[in-house]
Design a protein around this motif. Structure first.
Motif, PDB file in Angstrom:
ATOM      1  N   UNK A  86       0.831  -1.206   0.000  1.00  0.00           N
ATOM      2  CA  UNK A  86       0.000   0.000   0.000  1.00  0.00           C
ATOM      3  C   UNK A  86       0.867   1.257   0.000  1.00  0.00           C
ATOM      4  N   UNK A  87       2.003   1.198   0.690  1.00  0.00           N
ATOM      5  CA  UNK A  87       2.921   2.344   0.703  1.00  0.00           C
ATOM      6  C   UNK A  87       3.469   2.598  -0.694  1.00  0.00           C
ATOM      7  N   UNK A  88       3.780   1.527  -1.423  1.00  0.00           N
ATOM      8  CA  UNK A  88       4.250   1.678  -2.800  1.00  0.00           C
ATOM      9  C   UNK A  88       3.165   2.307  -3.665  1.00  0.00           C
ATOM     10  N   UNK A  89       1.931   1.850  -3.498  1.00  0.00           N
ATOM     11  CA  UNK A  89       0.826   2.385  -4.296  1.00  0.00           C
ATOM     12  C   UNK A  89       0.608   3.865  -4.015  1.00  0.00           C
ATOM     13  N   UNK A  90       0.637   4.237  -2.724  1.00  0.00           N
ATOM     14  CA  UNK A  90       0.447   5.647  -2.369  1.00  0.00           C
ATOM     15  C   UNK A  90       1.591   6.506  -2.912  1.00  0.00           C
ATOM     16  N   UNK A  91       2.806   6.013  -2.760  1.00  0.00           N
ATOM     17  CA  UNK A  91       3.977   6.785  -3.197  1.00  0.00           C
ATOM     18  C   UNK A  91       3.971   6.993  -4.701  1.00  0.00           C
ATOM     19  N   UNK A  92       3.719   5.931  -5.448  1.00  0.00           N
ATOM     20  CA  UNK A  92       3.708   6.066  -6.902  1.00  0.00           C
ATOM     21  C   UNK A  92       2.504   6.864  -7.389  1.00  0.00           C
ATOM     22  N   UNK A  93       1.394   6.791  -6.657  1.00  0.00           N
ATOM     23  CA  UNK A  93       0.199   7.532  -7.067  1.00  0.00           C
ATOM     24  C   UNK A  93       0.454   9.028  -7.098  1.00  0.00           C
ATOM     25  N   UNK A  94       1.110   9.569  -6.053  1.00  0.00           N
ATOM     26  CA  UNK A  94       1.343  11.007  -6.002  1.00  0.00           C
ATOM     27  C   UNK A  94       2.657  11.391  -6.675  1.00  0.00           C
ATOM     28  N   UNK A  95       3.706  10.596  -6.480  1.00  0.00           N
ATOM     29  CA  UNK A  95       5.024  10.978  -7.000  1.00  0.00           C
ATOM     30  C   UNK A  95       5.172  10.764  -8.498  1.00  0.00           C
TER      31      UNK A  95
END
Length: 245
Positions: free
Chosen positions: A97-106
């Motif tokens: 989930x951290x990867x998904x959140x990070x890639x979603x915004x970054x």
């Protein structure tokens, strides 16, 4: 007529300071971020120059709706895609989930914003995208953040190739450690930490000079480039030792 810039991630850190700097120079600033309260506080400092726009950049539909409310003749002299976040992960139990959140915004939000905002740019305008020096070296627990910034840098440089005939300037910005609320959460030494006001001026001056790439602090950039020249095995061992120190 005053020039106009759109800045994402404008409620704190580099985005906020850069919005203030551009407003001080007489620019009209569209300041985009999620935090309505922080944007309102920012806009109060230059009520005649800063237009606060509360948006979630991962919501492409919301961005489309907002853009449809702008005059069709409005072009941005500069678009600065700065919004981003950092989440550290544990390699022995990767948080998907951290990867998904990070890639979603970054990353994904950068791509989506580019798609929607390119029609608002013309020859002589600048699209500036903020990445990071983090992807230059394998830092501990940075699998999500570093990978997302590596993607952003590659995307930006490839985009420049494909927009070469449009006259739109594409500037890649790769900061090191900048003193912001994001880095203030770090519990490790940050070499050559730069004040955020200095970073904002570097961005303004670099974009104004038509630079293709900005890296600062320069000393950190030189150090990381030197490390990248080490034999691969030596570089990996050094990174592991840095983790343990």
């Amino acid at each position: 007529m005053s020039a106009t810039i759109l800045i994402t991630g404008a409620s704190s850190g580099i985005g906020r300071e850069t919005a203030l700097y551009y407003a001080q120079q007489g620019w009209n600033v569209y300041a985009l971020a999620r935090s309505t309260d922080k944007l309102a506080e920012l806009a109060m400092q230059f009520s005649d120059k800063i237009v606060p726009v509360s948006l979630d950049l991962t919501d492409m539909t919301a961005m489309q709706i907002w853009l449809s409310t702008l005059p069709v003749t409005l072009n941005f002299d500069v678009v600065l895609l700065n919004a981003g976040n950092c989440e550290y992960v544990d390699a022995t139990d990767l948080d998907l989930a951290a990867f998904e959140r990070t890639f979603a915004i970054n990353f994904q939000a950068v791509v989506a914003s580019t798609k929607l905002l390119l029609p608002r740019l013309k020859a002589g305008n600048t699209l500036a995208i903020v990445s990071s020096m983090a992807h230059f070296f394998p830092f501990t627990r940075s699998e999500a953040y570093g990978a997302s910034k590596a993607a952003v840098s590659y995307f930006t440089e490839s985009l420049r190739v494909d927009l070469a005939n449009t006259g739109i300037n594409v500037c890649l910005i790769e900061p090191g450690f900048i003193d912001t609320p994001l880095t203030q959460k770090n519990d490790f030494a940050m070499p050559f930490l730069m004040p955020v006001a200095k970073a904002a001026k570097r961005i303004f001056d670099g974009i104004n000079a038509g630079k293709l790439r900005l890296r600062f602090p320069r000393r950190l950039g030189y150090l990381l480039r030197a490390l990248s020249l080490l034999p691969y095995g030596m570089r990996s061992k050094l990174a592991a030792r840095m983790k343990q120190s």
